[in-house]
Design an enzyme around this catalytic site. Structure first.
Site, mmCIF file in Angstrom:
data_model
loop_
_atom_site.group_PDB
_atom_site.id
_atom_site.type_symbol
_atom_site.label_atom_id
_atom_site.label_comp_id
_atom_site.label_asym_id
_atom_site.label_seq_id
_atom_site.Cartn_x
_atom_site.Cartn_y
_atom_site.Cartn_z
ATOM 1 N N ALA A 392 0.724 -1.102 0.198
ATOM 2 C CA ALA A 392 0.176 -0.013 -0.052
ATOM 3 C C ALA A 392 1.048 1.217 -0.007
ATOM 4 O O ALA A 392 0.621 2.125 -0.726
ATOM 5 C CB ALA A 392 -0.975 -0.097 1.236
ATOM 6 N N ALA A 393 2.038 0.946 0.705
ATOM 7 C CA ALA A 393 2.958 2.382 0.932
ATOM 8 C C ALA A 393 4.078 1.787 1.625
ATOM 9 O O ALA A 393 4.299 0.705 2.272
ATOM 10 C CB ALA A 393 2.214 3.472 1.847
ATOM 11 N N MET A 394 5.182 2.711 1.279
ATOM 12 C CA MET A 394 6.565 2.503 2.027
ATOM 13 C C MET A 394 6.995 3.808 2.680
ATOM 14 O O MET A 394 7.048 4.770 1.817
ATOM 15 C CB MET A 394 7.526 1.686 1.053
ATOM 16 C CG MET A 394 8.853 1.626 1.541
ATOM 17 S SD MET A 394 8.781 0.425 2.788
ATOM 18 C CE MET A 394 10.277 0.876 3.685
ATOM 19 N N GLU A 395 7.373 3.654 3.797
ATOM 20 C CA GLU A 395 7.582 4.715 4.486
ATOM 21 C C GLU A 395 9.261 5.420 4.617
ATOM 22 O O GLU A 395 9.798 5.957 5.371
ATOM 23 C CB GLU A 395 7.334 4.697 6.121
ATOM 24 C CG GLU A 395 8.701 3.756 6.650
ATOM 25 C CD GLU A 395 8.236 2.005 6.645
ATOM 26 O OE1 GLU A 395 7.261 1.940 6.145
ATOM 27 O OE2 GLU A 395 8.700 1.208 7.537
ATOM 28 N N HIS A 428 -0.350 5.900 9.096
ATOM 29 C CA HIS A 428 0.651 4.780 9.206
ATOM 30 C C HIS A 428 1.939 5.091 8.860
ATOM 31 O O HIS A 428 3.081 5.003 9.532
ATOM 32 C CB HIS A 428 0.142 3.433 8.742
ATOM 33 C CG HIS A 428 0.873 2.244 8.621
ATOM 34 N ND1 HIS A 428 0.565 1.191 9.409
ATOM 35 C CD2 HIS A 428 2.203 1.902 8.248
ATOM 36 C CE1 HIS A 428 1.436 0.196 9.316
ATOM 37 N NE2 HIS A 428 2.671 0.661 8.548
ATOM 38 N N GLU A 429 2.186 5.672 7.457
ATOM 39 C CA GLU A 429 3.572 5.916 7.250
ATOM 40 C C GLU A 429 4.118 7.056 7.723
ATOM 41 O O GLU A 429 5.321 7.065 7.995
ATOM 42 C CB GLU A 429 3.200 6.106 5.726
ATOM 43 C CG GLU A 429 2.654 4.942 4.833
ATOM 44 C CD GLU A 429 3.233 3.581 4.938
ATOM 45 O OE1 GLU A 429 4.532 3.582 4.997
ATOM 46 O OE2 GLU A 429 2.588 2.744 5.003
ATOM 47 N N GLU A 451 5.882 -1.988 13.073
ATOM 48 C CA GLU A 451 4.857 -2.285 12.407
ATOM 49 C C GLU A 451 3.681 -2.344 13.046
ATOM 50 O O GLU A 451 2.392 -1.694 13.202
ATOM 51 C CB GLU A 451 4.685 -3.655 11.573
ATOM 52 C CG GLU A 451 5.851 -3.548 10.424
ATOM 53 C CD GLU A 451 5.616 -2.249 9.207
ATOM 54 O OE1 GLU A 451 4.335 -1.661 9.380
ATOM 55 O OE2 GLU A 451 6.415 -2.036 8.763
HETATM 56 ZN ZN LIG Z 1 4.411 -0.344 8.135
#
Ligand SMILES: [Zn+2]
Length: 1012
Positions: A392-395, A428-429, A451
Site C-alpha cells: 500500500a505504501a512504504m515509509e 501509518h506511514e 509495524e
Molecule cells: Zn508499516
C-alpha cells in the site's frame, strides 16, 4: 510499510452471495489493507533459489565446523567479545536481545556462526560478518529511461571493527565492473586486491585483500556497477501510466526489506546505519527525488541534468529511496518549516486528488511531534503516488511512496470506507518517520516493533484528525483485534517475535501477526500503563535510540522505568515476553464460585480452534503456555454496574473476591476489550448477559457488546460453547443502534455462512439472519443525500450502520433490497447519469451485476475502462466478479491474467473475488491450480500477495474431498513448507471438523428456534 495495496472493498463480495451466501472473510476487507486475508499473512517464499542454497550452505558449514572445531574453542571467547563490542557500538544489541531464553539463544547461535567462519569464509554466513561498519555512502547514478538501465558508482567509507582481509557486502543482480579499495592511513593509497567474486547464495560480493585491515582505522571502497531498471516491483523498478493517451514511464525504488542491494552495493542489514549522499543524472525531461532535498543541480550540454541531494542523517539502507519521473506536485509547509509535497500524475494533481492527503499529512506531522515530543528530522517530506507498488505504501524517510489507491482521493467521488482506509495508510506511514526511520528495529525478528506501533497509531492518529470516528475505542476492535485473533487462534500461528536466520525468513515476518497483534499488544500495554506514562516511555525510547537501532527489550526497559517513576513496580519485560515469545493467546474463563460468596474462579488456557492440535502436538501446548493477564472486570445487573477492577491473572486457575453478587448479577471481563484474549463464562452467566442485551443493551459498553459477539461466535466455533449461544445473542440486534456491534455480528455471520452456504438447509440460516436484520433495514432505509465534509464526522457511525445493514439485507436475500439495487442500476444505465451515492455504490453495482443480465456486466466493464477515479475503478472491477455467469467470470479471469487491461496488482483480487462468489468458487479454485506456475512466478516474491491469494481461494473449502484436493495440490506444487499452505490446510481441516461435529446441532436449534 503498509501491507497490501489492493484491498478491495470487502463488502462487495458479500453481494455476490445474493442467492447462495458465501465466504466469511468478506467483512474483513472492510478497512482496506486486506483485512480480507485474515487467515493469510506472510509470504510464500520462493524456495527454488534460496532453500537449495541454504541446504548446500548447511552441509558446507557442518563440514567446515567439524574441521575447525578446535580453532573455535580457542578463539570463541576473544571473538565473541569483539562481536559484542561491535554490537554495542552499533547502538545496542544486535540480532538477539535481552533476557529471554529465545533471544539469547538466537544471539548465541548468531555469534557461533560468525565465529566459526570469521577470518575463513565469512561470505558463507547468512549475515554479514560484523568486522566492518559503514559510515558514509556517496552514491552517483546515471539513469537511462530509454532502455531502462542505470549505471552507478558508490564510494563507501567504513571502519574496521575486527582485523580482516575480506570486505563482504550485499549486491544482487548488479554487474560490478570495477573495484578499488583505499586505506585512509597517513599514506593514503590503493590496497591490492587478491581476488573478488560474487557469492550468489547469500547475495554478497566479496573482495579479498592482500593484507589485513586493522581495527579502528577507516577505509574506502569504490565500486562501479551497472544494472537494469527492473520490470518487477522490487529494487529500482519501473512502471508506467497513461497521460493524455500517451504512455509515460517512471522509475522508483522499493528497498525494504532486502532490495537496496539490487540498486547499489551496500551493507544491507538494518543495523548498519550510515549517512548517504545521492546524486542522480538523467535526461532533463525528467525530474528526480530522493530522501533529502536537492542541494545543487548541474546541467550538461547534451540535455542531461544531475541532481545532488543533501546528506541524509544516519539511516538504514532499506529506507533509502529515489525516483525519476515527470510528475507534478502540490506543496504545503508546517509551522516548523518542513516542506511537504505530494507528487503524482499531472492530471491527478490538477484535479485536486492529492490535496486531502497533503492536508492531513501536515496536521499529522504536527500531531506526532507533539505526541512523541521529538521533532520530525528532515527538512522535507515528499509523498509520491505511483501507479504500481508492491505494498500500500512504504515509509522511506522523507520520500514515502504510496500506491495511487491509497493516497489519491477524487474530491467528487469517494465513500467513507475509501476515505478512512486512505487516511489510515497515511497516518501509518507518517508514524513510521519516527518508528522505523528514526529508530529502527535491530533485526527483522522485531519488525513488529515498528509495524505494531504504526498500526496502533493508525487509530490514535485518525482519532486526532476525526475525533468523532472514535477509532481506537471502536474500529480497532473489529478491524484489528477480532481480525488477528482469528489468525492467531490457529495452531500453525507463531510468536510475534520470530527467529530470523535466513533470507527467506525475512519476508515471512511481515505478516498480520506482526502488524495487528503488535498493535493489539501495544494497546493493551498502553491501557494498563495509563496513557501519560506510556507516552513518557515512548519519548524516552525515541530520545535514547534516535538515529540508531533498538530491540524490544530496549522498549520494555524504558516502559518499566516510566512505571517506576510513578511508583509502580512492574517488570514489563517479564509480562510482555509471555505475549511476544509464546504463540497465540489465552481464553480466560470466569465463573461464579458456588461455595464461596462473592468469589469467582478464573482460569486461563491457550485458545485454539482446532482442539485436536493439542492432542496431536502435546509439546507445543505443554504447561509452559501461560500468560500474565491484566483482566479488567465488572459485575452488574439491570440497574447497577460496579466500577472496573483489574486482576492480574498469572496462574492456570485462581480465585478472586469481587463485589457483591446475587443470582441476577452478571460478570463481564475485559472491559472495552483492551486485552488481547478471549473471555468465556459459565452458561448461566452467558444467559444473564444475553438477557441484559435484550432488555437494555446500553448498560454494557459498546466495545464490549461487539466483544461479546465476537467471543461468543469464536468460542462456539472452537467448541467451547454450544452452537445456539451465538444465534441467541444476535437476536438482540434489533435493539442495537450502534454500528460497531452490528459490524462485529456481520463479520461473524459471514464467517459462519462460509461453512454453510452449500448445505441443503442453508435457507434456515439465511432466513434467521434476515429475521434479525430486516426490522433494522426497513427502519433505516437507503441513504438519500450524500454527505459533505462538515457533515461527515457526525454522520460517520450512522451512515456506516446504514450501509452495514443494507449489505446484510442484500447479501442474505432481502427482496426489497434487491429491488432497490436493481432500480438504481437501471436508472444509471438508462440515463447514463450515475446518481448512486458513493457509500452504497459497491453494494448496488455488485447486486446489480449478480441479478441483472449480461448487458449490465458489459456496461460495468465499459465503465471500468473509461473511469479515471481510482476508487471508482476499484469497485467497478469488483462488481464484475459478482456475476452468476460462469462464462463471464472465466472471461474476466483470463483477461486479467493475460492482458494489460487489469493492473498487475489487481489480478489477485479478481481471482479472490471470483472465489468469494459461491458460483465462482470452483472456477477460481481450479483456475488457481492451473495457473499456479504463472502466478507464483509473477507474485511469488511480492511478499503478501501470494499468501493472500492462497488463503483467498482456499478458505471456503469445507468438505473432505476439497481438503484432499488441497493436500494433493500442495504436494504437486512443492509448497509443503510454505506457511500460507500450512495455514490453508489447518483452516480447511477446521472447517471440515466443524461441519462434522456441529452442523447438525446448529440446524437442529434453528429448526426449533422461535419463529426460525
Ligand atoms: Zn508499516
Amino acid at each position: 510499510m503498509e501491507k497490501e495495496c489492493f484491498a478491495f472493498n470487502l463488502k462487495l463480495v458479500l453481494m455476490q452471495r445474493t442467492f447462495v451466501p458465501m465466504g466469511f472473510e468478506d467483512m474483513n476487507m472492510r478497512n482496506g489493507r486486506a483485512l480480507s486475508d485474515q487467515w493469510a499473512d506472510s509470504v510464500v517464499v520462493r524456495p527454488r533459489t534460496t532453500e537449495q542454497h541454504v541446504k548446500v550452505h548447511k552441509r558446507l558449514v557442518l563440514g567446515f565446523a567439524i574441521s575447525i572445531l578446535t580453532l573455535i574453542i580457542v578463539t570463541v571467547i576473544a571473538l565473541s567479545v569483539s562481536f559484542e563490542r561491535c554490537a554495542a557500538e552499533s547502538s545496542g544489541t544486535l540480532a538477539g536481545n535481552g533476557s529471554s531464553n529465545k533471544s539469547s539463544q538466537s544471539r548465541d547461535r548468531s555469534i557461533s556462526h560468525r565465529v566459526s567462519e570469521d577470518g575463513q569464509q565469512p561470505w558463507r554466513h547468512l549475515r554479514l560478518p560484523a568486522t566492518l561498519r559503514p559510515r558514509h555512502y556517496d552514491l552517483r547514478l546515471s539513469v537511462y529511461m530509454d532502455n531502462f538501465t542505470f549505471s552507478g558508482e558508490v564510494n563507501i567509507e567504513f571502519e574496521c571493527v575486527n582485523s580482516t582481509k575480506f570486505i563482504v557486502l550485499h549486491t544482487d543482480r548488479l554487474e560490478v565492473t570495477k573495484v578499488l579499495v583505499y586505506s585512509d592511513s597517513k599514506k593514503t593509497g590503493v590496497m591490492r586486491i587478491h581476488r573478488r567474486f560474487y557469492h550468489q547464495p547469500n547475495q554478497v560480493y566479496v573482495i579479498a585483500l592482500h593484507r589485513e585491515m586493522k581495527p579502528l582505522r577507516t577505509y574506502k571502497i569504490n565500486i562501479t556497477f551497472e544494472a537494469q531498471i527492473e520490470n518487477e516491483l522490487l529494487g529500482f523498478f519501473r512502471s508506467s501510466y497513461m497521460l493524455y493517451g500517451e504512455r509515460r514511464y517512471l522509475a522508483v525504488t522499493q528497498f525494504s526489506p532486502t532490495h537496496a542491494r539490487k540498486a547499489f552495493p551496500c551493507f544491507d542489514e538494518p543495523i548498519y546505519k550510515a549517512t548517504f549522499r545521492v546524486s542522480l543524472r538523467h535526461e532533463s525531461s525528467y525530474q528526480s527525488l530522493s530522501n533529502m532535498p536537492v542541494e545543487t543541480s548541474t546541467s550538461d550540454e547534451d540535455g542531461w541534468v544531475t541532481n545532488h541531494f543533501s546528506r541524509t542523517p544516519r539511516m538504514s539502507t532499506y529506507y533509502l529511496a529515489w525516483a525519476v519521473c515527470n510528475f507534478t506536485y502540490r506543496e504545503s509547509k508546517t509551522d516548523n518549516g518542513v516542506v511537504i509535497r505530494l507528487y503524482a500524475r499531472p492530471d491527478a494533481i490538477q484535479s485536486g486528488s492529492g490535496d486531502y492527503a497533503l492536508h492531513i499529512t501536515k496536521r499529522l506531522l504536527q500531531f506526532y511531534q507533539d505526541y512523541f515530543k521529538v521533532k520530525y528530522s528532515l527538512p522535507k517530506l515528499d509523498l509520491l503516488a505511483v501507479p504500481k507498488h508492491p505494498y500500500a505504501a512504504m515509509e522511506n524517510w522523507g520520500l514515502s511512496v504510496f500506491v495511487e489507491q491509497k493516497i489519491l482521493l477524487d474530491p467528487d467521488v469517494f465513500s467513507f470506507s475509501y476515505q478512512m482506509e486512505l487516511t489510515m495508510v497515511v497516518v501509518h506511514e507518517i508514524c513510521h518517520q519516527w518508528f522505523g526511520d528514526l529508530v529502527t528495529p535491530v533485526w527483522w525478528e522485531d519488525v513488529w516493533l515498528k509495524e505494531g506501533f504504526a498500526n496502533f497509531f493508525e487509530y490514535i492518529g485518525t482519532d486526532f484528525l476525526f475525533p468523532k470516528w472514535n477509532m481506537e475505542n471502536q474500529r480497532f476492535l473489529t478491524d484489528v483485534l477480532h481480525e488477528v485473533m482469528l489468525l492467531d487462534g490457529l495452531a500453525s500461528s507463531h510468536p510475534i517475535s520470530q527467529e530470523v536466520y535466513e533470507a527467506t525468513d525475512i519476508d515471512r515476518v511481515f505478516d498480520w501477526i506482526a502488524y495487528k497483534k503488535g498493535a493489539a499488544l501495544i494497546r493493551m500495554l498502553a491501557n494498563f500503563m495509563g496513557q501519560p506514562v506510556f507516552q513518557r516511555g515512548l519519548n524516552d525510547y525515541l530520545m535514547t535510540h534516535m538515529y540508531g537501532n533498538a530491540a524490544r527489550d530496549d522498549l520494555w526497559n524504558k516502559f518499566s522505568e516510566a512505571m517506576q517513576r510513578v511508583g509502580k513496580v512492574i517488570n514489563i519485560t517479564e509480562v510482555m515476553d509471555r505475549w511476544t515469545l509464546q504463540t497465540g493467546y489465552p481464553v480466560v474463563t470466569i465463573s461464579k464460585n458456588d461455595s464461596l460468596v462473592n468469589t469467582v474462579t478464573i482460569s486461563q488456557e491457550h485458545f485454539v480452534y482446532d482442539t485436536d492440535a493439542k492432542i496431536r502436538n502435546p509439546q507445543l501446548f505443554n504447561k509452559s503456555f501461560q500468560w500474565q493477564i491484566p483482566l479488567t472486570l465488572k459485575v452488574g445487573n439491570s440497574s447497577h454496574v460496579s466500577r472496573e477492577t483489574t486482576i492480574w491473572v498469572c496462574n492456570r486457575t485462581e480465585m478472586h473476591r469481587v463485589g457483591h453478587m446475587d443470582g441476577e448479577t452478571w460478570l463481564l471481563g475485559n472491559i472495552n476489550q483492551t486485552g488481547y484474549f478471549r473471555v468465556n463464562y459459565d452458561l448461566y452467566n452467558w444467559r444473564l448477559l444475553i438477557q441484559q442485551l435484550m432488555t437494555n443493551p446500553t448498560i454494557i459498553y459498546v466495545g464490549n457488546r461487539a466483544g461479546l459477539i465476537d467471543d461468543v461466535f469464536n468460542l462456539a466455533r472452537a467448541g467451547y460453547l454450544p452452537q445456539n449461544i451465538p444465534l441467541q445473542i444476535i437476536s438482540y440486534l434489533s435493539q442495537e443502534s450502534e454500528f460497531l456491534p452490528w459490524h462485529a455480528a456481520s463479520r461473524s455471520l459471514y464467517q459462519l455462512d462460509k461453512l454453510l452456504d452449500r448445505t441443503e438447509d442453508h435457507s434456515l440460516f439465511s432466513d434467521y439472519v434476515l429475521k434479525q436484520v430486516s426490522p433494522k433495514y426497513h427502519k433505516m432505509g437507503w441513504p438519500t443525500t450524500s454527505s459533505d465534509g462538515s457533515f461527515m464526522q457526525a454522520a460517520y457511525h450512522s451512515q456506516e450502520l446504514q450501509r452495514e445493514v443494507i449489505m446484510l439485507a442484500c447479501s442474505f436475500g432481502n427482496k426489497h433490497c434487491h429491488r432497490q439495487a436493481v432500480s438504481l442500476m437501471s436508472d444509471w444505465i438508462s440515463s447514463n447519469k450515475n446518481r448512486i451515492l458513493p457509500n452504497v455504490r459497491d453494494i448496488v453495482y455488485c447486486t446489480g451485476v449478480s441479478l441483472m443480465d449480461e448487458d449490465v456486466w458489459e456496461f460495468i466493464w465499459m465503465k471500468f475502462h473509461s473511469s479515471t477515479a481510482v476508487s471508482e475503478k476499484k469497485i467497478l472491477l469488483e462488481a464484475l466478479t459478482c456475476s452468476d455467469n460462469i462464462y463471464l467470470l472465466n472471461r474476466l479471469l483470463n483477461l486479467s491474467l493475460s492482458s494489460d487491461m487489469v493492473p498487475d496488482q489487481d489480478v489477485i483480487d479478481v481471482i479472490i473475488h471470483v472465489a468469494r462468489n459461491p458460483l465462482g468458487r470452483h472456477l477460481a479454485w481450479r483456475y488457481f491450480r492451473e495457473k499456479w506456475d504463472i502466478l507464483n512466478s509473477r507474485y511469488g516474491e511480492a511478499l503478501f500477495l501470494n499468501s493472500k491469494l492462497i488463503s483467498g481461494v482456499t478458505e471456503f473449502l469445507n468438505t473432505e474431498t476439497e481438503l484432499n484436493e488441497l493436500k494433493d495440490f500442495i504436494l504437486t506444487c512443492g509448497g509443503a513448507a510454505a506457511p500460507a499452505f500450512a495455514r490453508a490446510v489447518e483452516i480447511v481441516q477446521a472447517n471440515v471438523k466443524w461441519r462434522t461435529l456441529f452442523e447438525q446441532q446448529f440446524y437442529q436449534w434453528l429448526r426449533k428456534a422461535p419463529g426460525g
